[in-house]
Write a protein that holds these residues in place. Structure first.
Motif, PDB file in Angstrom:
ATOM      1  N   GLN A  12       0.853  -0.775   0.223  1.00 22.02           N
ATOM      2  CA  GLN A  12       0.295  -0.063  -0.131  1.00 22.02           C
ATOM      3  C   GLN A  12       1.099   1.179  -0.014  1.00 22.02           C
ATOM      4  OE1 GLN A  12      -2.109   0.269   3.563  1.00 22.02           O
ATOM      5  NE2 GLN A  12      -4.691   1.766   2.412  1.00 22.02           N
ATOM      6  N   ASN A  13       0.842   2.161  -1.068  1.00 22.83           N
ATOM      7  CA  ASN A  13       1.315   3.472  -0.761  1.00 22.83           C
ATOM      8  C   ASN A  13       1.501   4.425  -0.011  1.00 22.83           C
ATOM      9  OD1 ASN A  13       2.578   3.190  -3.418  1.00 22.83           O
ATOM     10  ND2 ASN A  13       1.208   3.901  -4.441  1.00 22.83           N
ATOM     11  N   GLY A  14       1.826   5.382   0.092  1.00 23.64           N
ATOM     12  CA  GLY A  14       2.101   5.841   1.626  1.00 23.64           C
ATOM     13  C   GLY A  14       1.468   7.387   0.950  1.00 23.64           C
ATOM     14  N   LEU A  15       1.252   8.394   1.983  1.00 23.89           N
ATOM     15  CA  LEU A  15       1.151   9.653   1.671  1.00 23.89           C
ATOM     16  C   LEU A  15       1.966  11.088   2.806  1.00 23.89           C
ATOM     17  CD1 LEU A  15      -1.267  11.639   0.181  1.00 23.89           C
ATOM     18  CD2 LEU A  15      -2.477  11.621   2.153  1.00 23.89           C
ATOM     19  N   ALA A  16       2.160  11.605   1.728  1.00 24.11           N
ATOM     20  CA  ALA A  16       2.582  12.686   2.139  1.00 24.11           C
ATOM     21  C   ALA A  16       2.271  13.876   1.254  1.00 24.11           C
ATOM     22  CB  ALA A  16       4.577  12.879   2.006  1.00 24.11           C
ATOM     23  N   GLU A  17       2.670  15.145   2.794  1.00 23.64           N
ATOM     24  CA  GLU A  17       2.003  16.842   1.754  1.00 23.64           C
ATOM     25  C   GLU A  17       3.631  16.676   1.936  1.00 23.64           C
ATOM     26  OE1 GLU A  17      -1.410  19.052   3.936  1.00 23.64           O
ATOM     27  OE2 GLU A  17       1.076  19.872   5.291  1.00 23.64           O
ATOM     28  N   ARG A  18       3.929  18.072   1.009  1.00 19.39           N
ATOM     29  CA  ARG A  18       4.676  18.418   0.703  1.00 19.39           C
ATOM     30  C   ARG A  18       4.337  20.184   0.695  1.00 19.39           C
ATOM     31  NH1 ARG A  18       7.068  15.702  -4.609  1.00 19.39           N
ATOM     32  NH2 ARG A  18       8.404  13.780  -3.363  1.00 19.39           N
ATOM     33  N   THR A  19       5.379  21.284   0.754  1.00 20.93           N
ATOM     34  CA  THR A  19       4.811  22.301   0.965  1.00 20.93           C
ATOM     35  C   THR A  19       5.815  23.579  -0.010  1.00 20.93           C
ATOM     36  OG1 THR A  19       4.294  21.976   3.485  1.00 20.93           O
ATOM     37  CG2 THR A  19       5.078  24.748   2.274  1.00 20.93           C
ATOM     38  N   TRP A  20       5.483  23.478  -1.135  1.00 23.59           N
ATOM     39  CA  TRP A  20       6.001  24.618  -1.651  1.00 23.59           C
ATOM     40  C   TRP A  20       6.229  26.073  -1.901  1.00 23.59           C
ATOM     41  CZ3 TRP A  20       9.281  21.741  -5.135  1.00 23.59           C
ATOM     42  CH2 TRP A  20       8.740  20.642  -6.229  1.00 23.59           C
ATOM     43  N   ARG A  21       7.677  26.613  -1.699  1.00 28.59           N
ATOM     44  CA  ARG A  21       6.940  28.408  -1.367  1.00 28.59           C
ATOM     45  C   ARG A  21       6.994  28.668  -3.387  1.00 28.59           C
ATOM     46  NH1 ARG A  21      10.792  31.932  -2.432  1.00 28.59           N
ATOM     47  NH2 ARG A  21      12.549  30.832  -2.696  1.00 28.59           N
ATOM     48  N   GLU A  64       9.497  30.804  -9.731  1.00 28.57           N
ATOM     49  CA  GLU A  64       9.946  29.178  -9.092  1.00 28.57           C
ATOM     50  C   GLU A  64       9.415  28.674  -8.162  1.00 28.57           C
ATOM     51  OE1 GLU A  64      13.373  30.282  -5.754  1.00 28.57           O
ATOM     52  OE2 GLU A  64      13.014  32.703  -7.002  1.00 28.57           O
ATOM     53  N   ARG A  65      10.008  27.829  -7.400  1.00 29.24           N
ATOM     54  CA  ARG A  65       8.844  26.963  -7.387  1.00 29.24           C
ATOM     55  C   ARG A  65      10.064  25.872  -6.688  1.00 29.24           C
ATOM     56  NH1 ARG A  65       4.730  24.115  -6.362  1.00 29.24           N
ATOM     57  NH2 ARG A  65       3.127  25.718  -8.677  1.00 29.24           N
ATOM     58  N   GLN A  66      10.534  26.106  -4.839  1.00 26.58           N
ATOM     59  CA  GLN A  66      11.303  25.800  -4.018  1.00 26.58           C
ATOM     60  C   GLN A  66      10.398  24.504  -3.239  1.00 26.58           C
ATOM     61  OE1 GLN A  66      13.615  28.485  -2.156  1.00 26.58           O
ATOM     62  NE2 GLN A  66      15.210  26.906  -1.517  1.00 26.58           N
ATOM     63  N   LEU A  67      10.579  23.110  -2.686  1.00 28.66           N
ATOM     64  CA  LEU A  67      10.457  22.785  -1.784  1.00 28.66           C
ATOM     65  C   LEU A  67      10.199  22.790  -0.366  1.00 28.66           C
ATOM     66  CD1 LEU A  67       8.808  20.435  -1.250  1.00 28.66           C
ATOM     67  CD2 LEU A  67      10.773  19.062  -1.373  1.00 28.66           C
ATOM     68  N   VAL A  68       9.878  23.308   0.052  1.00 27.74           N
ATOM     69  CA  VAL A  68      10.516  24.072   1.514  1.00 27.74           C
ATOM     70  C   VAL A  68       9.971  22.735   3.163  1.00 27.74           C
ATOM     71  CG1 VAL A  68      10.137  26.200   1.015  1.00 27.74           C
ATOM     72  CG2 VAL A  68       7.952  25.246   2.759  1.00 27.74           C
ATOM     73  N   GLY A  69       9.216  21.702   2.934  1.00 29.57           N
ATOM     74  CA  GLY A  69       9.391  20.914   3.587  1.00 29.57           C
ATOM     75  C   GLY A  69       8.504  19.703   2.637  1.00 29.57           C
ATOM     76  N   THR A  70       7.850  18.543   3.927  1.00 30.00           N
ATOM     77  CA  THR A  70       7.754  17.304   3.878  1.00 30.00           C
ATOM     78  C   THR A  70       6.951  16.331   4.991  1.00 30.00           C
ATOM     79  OG1 THR A  70       8.701  16.581   1.541  1.00 30.00           O
ATOM     80  CG2 THR A  70       8.007  14.945   2.378  1.00 30.00           C
ATOM     81  N   ARG A  71       5.776  16.239   4.752  1.00 29.26           N
ATOM     82  CA  ARG A  71       5.508  16.027   5.927  1.00 29.26           C
ATOM     83  C   ARG A  71       4.603  14.234   5.677  1.00 29.26           C
ATOM     84  NH1 ARG A  71       0.569  16.583   9.720  1.00 29.26           N
ATOM     85  NH2 ARG A  71      -0.800  18.177   7.632  1.00 29.26           N
ATOM     86  N   VAL A  72       5.169  13.728   6.728  1.00 26.97           N
ATOM     87  CA  VAL A  72       4.541  12.075   6.403  1.00 26.97           C
ATOM     88  C   VAL A  72       3.314  11.465   6.186  1.00 26.97           C
ATOM     89  CG1 VAL A  72       5.098   9.197   6.211  1.00 26.97           C
ATOM     90  CG2 VAL A  72       7.239  11.206   5.714  1.00 26.97           C
ATOM     91  N   LEU A  73       1.976  11.495   6.271  1.00 27.61           N
ATOM     92  CA  LEU A  73       1.155  11.154   6.971  1.00 27.61           C
ATOM     93  C   LEU A  73       0.478  10.036   7.122  1.00 27.61           C
ATOM     94  CD1 LEU A  73      -1.332  14.055   4.891  1.00 27.61           C
ATOM     95  CD2 LEU A  73      -0.093  14.666   6.411  1.00 27.61           C
ATOM     96  N   ARG A  74       1.032   9.196   6.818  1.00 29.57           N
ATOM     97  CA  ARG A  74       0.793   7.854   6.254  1.00 29.57           C
ATOM     98  C   ARG A  74       2.073   7.046   5.615  1.00 29.57           C
ATOM     99  NH1 ARG A  74      -3.648   6.887   3.335  1.00 29.57           N
ATOM    100  NH2 ARG A  74      -2.233   5.734   1.575  1.00 29.57           N
ATOM    101  N   GLN A  75       3.222   6.637   6.387  1.00 32.16           N
ATOM    102  CA  GLN A  75       3.753   5.024   6.580  1.00 32.16           C
ATOM    103  C   GLN A  75       3.180   4.675   4.292  1.00 32.16           C
ATOM    104  OE1 GLN A  75       6.769   5.822   6.256  1.00 32.16           O
ATOM    105  NE2 GLN A  75       7.199   7.642   7.961  1.00 32.16           N
ATOM    106  N   PRO A  76       4.007   4.208   3.936  1.00 30.43           N
ATOM    107  CA  PRO A  76       4.090   2.828   2.809  1.00 30.43           C
ATOM    108  C   PRO A  76       4.120   1.234   3.581  1.00 30.43           C
ATOM    109  CG  PRO A  76       5.483   3.795   3.057  1.00 30.43           C
ATOM    110  CD  PRO A  76       5.352   5.040   3.540  1.00 30.43           C
TER     111      PRO A  76
END
Length: 319
Positions: A179-188, A198-210
């Motif tokens: 089962q795939n996991g789920l994460a939330e990425r935050t972009w500036r 411009e698009r820069q990744l500033v953070g990743t939060r894992v909501l569900r582990q695969p």
């Protein structure tokens, strides 16, 4: 005797008149500071007004030019006279259309102030605000905005293989579905005049582990059938049908007989020796338009036997 003193008297009067005239001219002469388009110099002049000074200096003033103080102002010793010639420039603010302006502002910054254009902390001004204005100069104010965007992304699961000697090589069995996991990425995200630049990744939060998949992988390369050990390279699960005499030779030119099977040559090359579960030893000597992918068609002696076979899933061992 009496004329000599008379002569001296007239001489003294003449000298006094000359001195008075010289002093008068000195009173009319003055030194002022003249600045033209930012170029500053000291000027000695007998002009009485600012306009007279400009005429004396050959400076032509057009309607849009700026003169300080006004041309009718009387000159005084040490006065500062400023002349700023107007320029035609092009100004673009944000996504608006370019507009042509005639201005006597000395530089970009004062032009923007003159036009009542405010500049945000992140906005860009091109060329720089201290750039002197020239005819034809193109000025651009870029409105810069930033915002954060949230993006849900899938985290792919991994697969763990468990070797099994109880299964034929080439066969697998799923013990646990992945089962795939789920994460939330935050972009500036940075926008120039509303367009992303411009698009820069500033953070990743894992909501569900695969959850990993667990797969049993066969390693056996021999089976025992009817007291006979059969060695093979690998096995394939296939959908098997049966056919009987058609009146035609096989695709390889052989006459159809028991043990001749039709396959998709892209899966099993013609001429390959096989052992088919529930059928026996066979050789891939034929192919058919409906035999595509992991399908196999087995020759049997009669239509009745073909009907009885029907359609079933079988293990095919490549010898």
């Amino acid at each position: 005797m009496f004329k000599k003193p008379e002569h001296k008297k007239f001489l003294l009067v003449g000298l006094l008149l000359v001195a008075l005239l010289a002093t008068g001219f000195a009173w009319q002469r003055k030194t002022v500071t003249l600045t033209v388009d930012g170029q500053c110099r000291k000027v000695a002049t007998f002009a009485s007004t600012v306009g007279g000074l400009l005429k004396e200096q050959g400076i032509i003033v057009q309607p849009h030019d700026k003169v300080k103080p006004a041309r009718g102002q009387h000159l005084a010793e040490g006065l500062l006279v400023v002349v700023q010639h107007a320029h035609r420039v092009t100004l673009t603010v944000g996504p608006e259309k370019p507009r042509s302006l005639v201005t006597a502002a000395p530089n970009v910054q004062q032009l923007l102030q003159e036009q009542g254009i405010s500049i945000g902390a992140k906005d860009l001004v091109r060329p720089s605000p201290d750039t002197q204005l020239l005819d034809g100069l193109k000025i651009q104010v870029i409105r810069v905005t930033e915002k954060e965007e949230k993006q849900a992304v899938s985290l792919p699961y991994t697969t763990r293989e468990v070797p099994s000697t109880e299964m034929a090589r080439g066969l697998t069995a799923t013990l646990q579905r992945g089962q795939n996991g789920l994460a939330e990425r935050t972009w500036r995200v940075v926008y120039h005049n509303g367009r992303e630049v411009e698009r820069q990744l500033v953070g990743t939060r894992v909501l569900r582990q695969p959850r990993p998949a667990v797969v049993r992988v066969g390693t056996a390369q021999s089976i025992s059938r009817g007291g006979q050990d059969i060695r093979f390279k690998y096995a394939v699960e296939m959908v098997a049908t049966a056919y009987s005499y058609t009146g035609y030779r096989t695709a390889s030119g052989h006459s159809p007989r028991y043990g001749v099977v039709a396959v998709d040559p892209r899966v099993i090359p013609l001429g390959t020796r096989l052992y088919v579960e529930g059928y026996g030893f066979a050789t891939a000597l034929d192919k058919g338009g409906a035999i595509k992918g992991k399908r196999i068609d087995l020759f049997v002696e009669s239509h009745r036997q073909a009907s009885r076979w029907g359609v079933r899933r079988v293990k095919v061992y490549v010898l």
